[in-house]
Structure formats: C-alpha cells, structure tokens
Design a protein around this motif. Sequence first.
Motif, mmCIF file in Angstrom:
data_model
loop_
_atom_site.group_PDB
_atom_site.id
_atom_site.type_symbol
_atom_site.label_atom_id
_atom_site.label_comp_id
_atom_site.label_asym_id
_atom_site.label_seq_id
_atom_site.Cartn_x
_atom_site.Cartn_y
_atom_site.Cartn_z
ATOM 1 N N ASP A 66 25.940 104.142 52.589
ATOM 2 C CA ASP A 66 26.977 103.420 53.313
ATOM 3 C C ASP A 66 27.423 102.162 52.576
ATOM 4 O OD1 ASP A 66 26.752 105.293 55.264
ATOM 5 O OD2 ASP A 66 25.750 104.015 56.740
ATOM 6 N N ASN A 67 26.750 101.839 51.463
ATOM 7 C CA ASN A 67 27.032 100.580 50.774
ATOM 8 C C ASN A 67 27.849 100.830 49.514
ATOM 9 O OD1 ASN A 67 26.629 98.110 49.129
ATOM 10 N ND2 ASN A 67 25.308 97.533 50.835
ATOM 11 N N TRP B 224 21.635 103.722 52.376
ATOM 12 C CA TRP B 224 22.057 103.464 50.993
ATOM 13 C C TRP B 224 23.484 103.928 50.734
ATOM 14 C CZ3 TRP B 224 18.885 100.737 47.867
ATOM 15 C CH2 TRP B 224 17.538 100.651 48.220
ATOM 16 N N ASN C 275 21.491 97.359 54.965
ATOM 17 C CA ASN C 275 21.551 98.802 54.709
ATOM 18 C C ASN C 275 20.226 99.335 54.190
ATOM 19 O OD1 ASN C 275 25.022 98.798 53.575
ATOM 20 N ND2 ASN C 275 24.180 99.181 55.599
ATOM 21 N N GLU D 166 28.225 90.407 50.857
ATOM 22 C CA GLU D 166 27.861 91.688 50.245
ATOM 23 C C GLU D 166 26.346 91.871 50.203
ATOM 24 O OE1 GLU D 166 31.677 91.669 47.102
ATOM 25 O OE2 GLU D 166 29.612 91.272 46.415
ATOM 26 N N THR E 257 22.593 97.985 41.900
ATOM 27 C CA THR E 257 23.270 97.089 42.832
ATOM 28 C C THR E 257 24.091 96.054 42.068
ATOM 29 O OG1 THR E 257 21.338 97.284 44.263
ATOM 30 C CG2 THR E 257 22.931 95.578 44.811
ATOM 31 N N LYS F 207 24.841 92.550 53.675
ATOM 32 C CA LYS F 207 25.069 93.950 54.030
ATOM 33 C C LYS F 207 24.123 94.864 53.264
ATOM 34 C CE LYS F 207 28.601 97.556 54.163
ATOM 35 N NZ LYS F 207 30.013 97.921 53.858
ATOM 36 N N PHE F 208 23.902 94.544 51.996
ATOM 37 C CA PHE F 208 23.005 95.352 51.177
ATOM 38 C C PHE F 208 21.590 95.367 51.772
ATOM 39 C CE2 PHE F 208 19.673 95.116 47.894
ATOM 40 C CZ PHE F 208 19.757 96.407 47.391
ATOM 41 N N HIS G 253 28.530 98.856 47.229
ATOM 42 C CA HIS G 253 28.071 98.093 46.073
ATOM 43 C C HIS G 253 26.802 98.672 45.448
ATOM 44 C CE1 HIS G 253 31.098 95.067 46.801
ATOM 45 N NE2 HIS G 253 30.701 94.979 48.057
#
Length: 306
Positions: free
Chosen positions: A245-246, A243, A237, A230, A223, A233-234, A248
């Motif tokens: 979909d992220n 996973w 998710n 960010e 990550t 969102k992490f 980062h």
Amino acid sequence: MKFAAVLNRDGGTLRTTDLAAFSDRMHQTLETAGHSLAIDIVTGKDVVEALDNAASRRSVDVVLAGGGDGTISAAAARLMGKKKALAILPAGTMNLFARGLGIPQSLDAALKSFADGEIIAVDMATADGRPFVHQFSIGMHARMVQLRQGMEFGSRLGKIRASAKAAWATINNPPAMNVTLRIGEAEMTARITGIGITNNLFGEGHLPYADNPAGGVLGVYVTVARQRAELVKFFFNVARGKWRDNEHVEIHQADRAVLKIHSGIRKFRAVMDGELVGLDRETTIEIQPGALNVLVPASIVEAKAA
C-alpha cells in the motif's frame, strides 16, 4: 528425541521468569512425551559458548534455545547445514522468526507443541557469509536500533516504548544513503532512507514475518520516503503488514543481492536479526534454501500437507 536446552537468563522475557519452576515444567512436558532433556541456564555473555557445546554434542537431536533475537540467531547460525534441529522458545519482544514457523507465543504453549512436534527444513540467509534468519537492514532501522541502545529499559514493554521513541527520532532526522543494488541481472542506483533484505518475502496483513519460511527467495524492500508524512505512513504500513500500500517502497525478490554504499560516511552500520553490526561498503546477501532444520508444531506440518 534428545533435547539440549540453552536458556539465556538475561534474554527477553526469561529475565522475569522463574527459571527453576519453568525448568521443572520443561522436564515434565518433554520427558512425559518420551524425550530426554538437559538444560543449561546461562548469562548473556556465556550464551555463545553454551550453544557451541550443545550443537557439538553427537547425541543431541534438538537444540532448544530460549532468549531474545540475538540468542535465537546465534543458535541458528551454529545449526546451519547440520542435521540437528532448532526449537525456539519465543522469549523475545516480537519473535518474528518463531511466528513465521507457527510456534505458539507463550513459553509453556511453545514447550507443549515441541512434545509432539515435527522437524522440517527452512531457509536461512547470509550477508557476506554471516547467517541470519529474519532480516538484514540498513538506513532507518539501523539508526533506530542505535538510538534505542542508548535508552534504558528493563522489560518487554519498556523495549517497545524505547523502540517507539527511537522510531520517532528517526522520522524527524531520517538517514539518507547513496547506494547501488544489484538484484539478479538488474542494477539500480538510488538515494534511499532504508533497505531491508529478508529471509523470504514478508506476508501481508500482519507483523513483518514470512508466511513461507521455505520459499527459497530473498525479499528486498527499498524505501525512498524522506518527508515526515511519508515516513509516518511508512512505519504505520510496516506495523500493519501493508507493504504494497506504500508508494515509497519498492519490493523485489531474488536469490542473491549485492549492495554497494557510495555515501561518504566512514562507518556504516547494519542490523542483522535485531543486532547492530559493522558494515562494509559492499555486501553480498544470499538465500540458503533448506539450510536449517527446525522443530515446529505437528499442526503446522499437517496444515501444509492438507
């Protein structure tokens, strides 16, 4: 089969369970199915010794461990590479390893599933030789656990609330570490906010646990998210199992990974199966295929065979 049960009275939901009544139900359920059972109810400080005793008994076929993540991880470590099987009473907060094995999430339902359960071999992983069944992680997760340890909670719901508070504090002050990660023949150097290395790849669309606990690979999740949006969102998710979909998060798989930390901090911390541990500047993580025998519901074995 001959069962030796170790119940941590201080662990997870067992803290609020009538263990005398539950022990009676354990005897009734397993002995009616033709098994024998010995139960050792201990405090948290005596769990390791009790697990050592259970694992060392020649006549025992299954060590039944009840408690939080620490208890289950300790039991698995003592049974790694042995013929004896582990049966998990899911008394922790999330019970992620048990979920991956298909074990019902209530104590009584799990117990009933063991009456006609079957033994299968699944993987474990090691970090510098120290076994774990779910995840090794550094960065954000380690900071969250460290912050949560300073909070008071006396129930499963209280722990969830404390985890949420620790996650928000971590989002507002995320750690950053310079690392080199060697995965197979490839090597990457990056400034990361978190790395999770898991015993098999997490499945998609649910809580973070492996759909195939005998897949024979490490899942490596890197990550690099730094900004608050960010990071929010992490975490969102992760909770939804999204996973991929992220943008980062980088996902890799391997049978071995070597992690080197270059940051100037003197003391490093990692989380292994929910427990905060000390960390060296270089750590080797490896998958151990088929290293643990586990007792799972017969329906799980039948579904895999179909």
